[in-house]
Write an enzyme that holds these catalytic residues in place. Structure first.
Site, PDB file in Angstrom:
ATOM      1  N   THR A   1      39.122  92.944  37.899  1.00  0.00           N
ATOM      2  CA  THR A   1      37.719  92.613  38.145  1.00  0.00           C
ATOM      3  C   THR A   1      36.886  93.879  37.983  1.00  0.00           C
ATOM      4  O   THR A   1      37.396  94.931  37.630  1.00  0.00           O
ATOM      5  CB  THR A   1      37.516  92.044  39.566  1.00  0.00           C
ATOM      6  OG1 THR A   1      37.684  93.111  40.526  1.00  0.00           O
ATOM      7  CG2 THR A   1      38.520  90.940  39.870  1.00  0.00           C
ATOM      8  N   CYS A   2      35.597  93.784  38.271  1.00  0.00           N
ATOM      9  CA  CYS A   2      34.729  94.956  38.161  1.00  0.00           C
ATOM     10  C   CYS A   2      35.134  96.079  39.097  1.00  0.00           C
ATOM     11  O   CYS A   2      34.943  97.256  38.792  1.00  0.00           O
ATOM     12  CB  CYS A   2      33.283  94.559  38.451  1.00  0.00           C
ATOM     13  SG  CYS A   2      32.569  93.445  37.230  1.00  0.00           S
ATOM     14  N   ASN A   3      35.682  95.727  40.234  1.00  0.00           N
ATOM     15  CA  ASN A   3      35.973  96.727  41.256  1.00  0.00           C
ATOM     16  C   ASN A   3      37.440  97.102  41.382  1.00  0.00           C
ATOM     17  O   ASN A   3      37.775  98.019  42.128  1.00  0.00           O
ATOM     18  CB  ASN A   3      35.490  96.234  42.629  1.00  0.00           C
ATOM     19  CG  ASN A   3      33.981  96.303  42.759  1.00  0.00           C
ATOM     20  OD1 ASN A   3      33.361  97.254  42.298  1.00  0.00           O
ATOM     21  ND2 ASN A   3      33.395  95.293  43.356  1.00  0.00           N
ATOM     22  N   ARG A   4      38.330  96.416  40.639  1.00  0.00           N
ATOM     23  CA  ARG A   4      39.746  96.689  40.838  1.00  0.00           C
ATOM     24  C   ARG A   4      40.607  96.189  39.689  1.00  0.00           C
ATOM     25  O   ARG A   4      40.211  95.299  38.930  1.00  0.00           O
ATOM     26  CB  ARG A   4      40.226  96.040  42.133  1.00  0.00           C
ATOM     27  CG  ARG A   4      40.238  94.515  42.106  1.00  0.00           C
ATOM     28  CD  ARG A   4      40.500  93.943  43.483  1.00  0.00           C
ATOM     29  NE  ARG A   4      39.390  94.199  44.379  1.00  0.00           N
ATOM     30  CZ  ARG A   4      39.406  95.083  45.376  1.00  0.00           C
ATOM     31  NH1 ARG A   4      40.493  95.796  45.623  1.00  0.00           N
ATOM     32  NH2 ARG A   4      38.351  95.254  46.154  1.00  0.00           N
TER      33      ARG A   4
ATOM     34  N   SER B   1      36.015  94.074  49.329  1.00  0.00           N
ATOM     35  CA  SER B   1      35.062  94.242  48.237  1.00  0.00           C
ATOM     36  C   SER B   1      33.998  95.265  48.589  1.00  0.00           C
ATOM     37  O   SER B   1      33.713  95.517  49.769  1.00  0.00           O
ATOM     38  CB  SER B   1      34.388  92.901  47.919  1.00  0.00           C
ATOM     39  OG  SER B   1      35.337  91.938  47.518  1.00  0.00           O
TER      40      SER B   1
ATOM     41  N   ASP C   1      31.546  86.444  47.543  1.00  0.00           N
ATOM     42  CA  ASP C   1      32.210  85.156  47.360  1.00  0.00           C
ATOM     43  C   ASP C   1      32.831  84.960  45.983  1.00  0.00           C
ATOM     44  O   ASP C   1      33.408  83.913  45.716  1.00  0.00           O
ATOM     45  CB  ASP C   1      31.228  84.008  47.641  1.00  0.00           C
ATOM     46  CG  ASP C   1      29.914  84.167  46.881  1.00  0.00           C
ATOM     47  OD1 ASP C   1      29.857  85.024  45.974  1.00  0.00           O
ATOM     48  OD2 ASP C   1      28.961  83.446  47.188  1.00  0.00           O
TER      49      ASP C   1
ATOM     50  N   ASN D   1      25.986  86.164  29.187  1.00  0.00           N
ATOM     51  CA  ASN D   1      25.884  84.766  29.588  1.00  0.00           C
ATOM     52  C   ASN D   1      27.074  84.299  30.405  1.00  0.00           C
ATOM     53  O   ASN D   1      27.319  83.102  30.533  1.00  0.00           O
ATOM     54  CB  ASN D   1      25.759  83.859  28.354  1.00  0.00           C
ATOM     55  CG  ASN D   1      24.351  83.871  27.794  1.00  0.00           C
ATOM     56  OD1 ASN D   1      24.166  84.166  26.630  1.00  0.00           O
ATOM     57  ND2 ASN D   1      23.354  83.582  28.620  1.00  0.00           N
TER      58      ASN D   1
END
Length: 422
Positions: free
Chosen positions: A62-65, A121, A127, A202
């Site tokens: 993901t963006c953080n991990r 997070s 969420d 998008n």
């Protein structure tokens, strides 16, 4: 040495481990080196599962991990070596070991439960992570990369995350990176109402950003790529332009937000400098992508303020976050304990099933005396149904015992039942 809380006599040979890098250990310029697209993650999982000693894996990016969960036949599997062999990373994993965290069994279980509930997070309680975890395990399942151990672990974790949200225990925290980012720039004096805003991307985050800006009273334009423009649903009230026209639109914008899943840059310094020309107006650029969508050097342009995903985190006071974490933690630890109870007893399941089969077979044998007057075909049909029903009833009794007894108590119970001669 056995992990704490796991009984040697009932545990099997399979182990759970994880290795990961996240926002707590590395800034975005490090994390983006290890970010994977869905296709890259799929290929990596297939390569990992082909390695000796690996029974299954789930890769979450993901963006953080970026986190890899594996079940193995023995402890001591080198997780750094697995990543080196599997990941299409632009840099060697071994050169960035200080940014990675390795966890085994109980630490892995607890981390996954807290993660899925949104407690790990950058945006506390966000969420999106629950859906991201579900997508990751679903992708692994479709590839045949999960095993029974990981399936049960992730099912328990997702169930725990859903329960936390169903109880509304994080209702007062920021819901997403987008909302937190917009709240932060508003606190710095940027009021979206009546402003021109451009959203590049998008995907889920792009659509969320467009809707949030629209709801704040901004005039929002969204980029679409030509080959997708007919399939893309633009949020109501927003305008669309072709992605290739983004630089032409930027000079008239007060805010530009990019959140794509593409590994390619959407905003480059040279092109932006040329399109802005002598423009000195104040403009905000928000880059919520990992890998980043915008060249960080654009921050050198006069009037440009650039933010990336690491500039935003939950704005709740530390005392409030601590109270939320403690309340939610009680639920999560209880759910984690349920998984560990299953883990302790999982190797007894074949023994329970064998006892159930033997008991059902004896029921059929004894009932055979009462069915002698039936035809051979009728007896076979009757015995097949009776065998299935008897097996289910005994199984239900045994599984009820499993849920109500400790591992040691269940083990003693099965020892006694196996002495019965059917």
């Amino acid at each position: 040495m056995a992990e704490p809380g796991i009984n040697r006599s009932v545990r099997g040979i399979m182990h759970i481990q994880m290795i990961g890098i996240d926002h707590n250990t590395a800034e975005v310029k490090i994390r983006e080196q290890f970010s994977l697209t869905a296709t890259q993650a799929a290929r990596a999982m297939q390569r990992i599962c082909s390695q000796p000693g690996v029974c299954g894996c789930v890769l979450l990016s993901t963006c953080n991990r970026m986190e890899l969960y594996v079940s193995t036949q023995e402890n001591g599997v080198c997780l750094f070596a697995l990543l080196e062999q599997a990941g299409p990373f632009s840099v060697p994993v071994s050169e960035f070991k200080q940014y990675f965290t390795i966890r085994s069994f109980e630490e892995t279980v607890q981390h996954l439960f807290y993660l899925t509930a949104g407690l790990c997070s950058r945006i506390f309680g966000e969420d999106q992570i629950l859906a991201q975890v579900k997508d990751a395990v679903q992708r692994a399942r479709e590839l045949g990369c999960t095993d029974a151990l990981l399936e049960v672990l992730f099912r328990h974790a997702v169930t725990a995350g859903k329960e936390v949200r169903a109880r509304g225990m994080l209702a007062h925290t920021d819901a997403s990176t987008v909302h937190c980012a917009l709240a932060a720039v508003r606190q710095k004096g940027f009021l979206p109402e009546g402003k021109q805003c451009l959203v590049i991307g998008n995907g889920q985050m792009g659509r969320l950003a467009a809707e949030a800006l629209r709801d704040l009273g901004a005039f929002v334009t969204v980029t679409v790529r030509q080959y997708r423009s007919g399939m893309v649903e633009i949020p109501k009230g927003c305008q669309r332009i072709h992605y290739g026209e983004r630089y032409e639109k930027i000079p008239s914008c007060d805010l530009v937000l990019s959140a794509t899943v593409s590994p390619n840059l959407t905003i480059r310094y040279k092109a932006l400098n040329e399109t802005r020309g002598d423009l000195c107006r104040e403009q905000i650029f928000i880059d919520l992508a990992v890998p980043r969508d915008m060249e960080e050097t654009i921050a050198q342009l006069e009037g440009v303020t650039l933010y990336d995903i690491d500039d935003f985190q939950s704005g709740a006071p530390d005392t409030e976050l601590a109270a939320h974490r403690e309340a939610v933690g009680d639920i999560l630890m209880g759910k984690a304990a349920e998984f560990k109870e299953w883990y302790e007893c999982r190797d007894l399941i074949p023994r329970m099933q064998q006892i159930g089969r033997q008991a059902a077979e004896e029921i059929c044998w004894r009932m055979g005396r009462a069915t002698g007057q039936l035809s051979k075909e009728q007896q076979e049909m009757f015995h097949a149904v009776l065998l299935e029903c008897g097996h289910k009833v005994v199984d239900k009794l045994l599984y009820t015992l499993r849920d109500g007894l400790s591992g040691e108590e269940l083990l003693r119970c099965l020892d006694v039942l196996e002495r019965i001669r059917y």
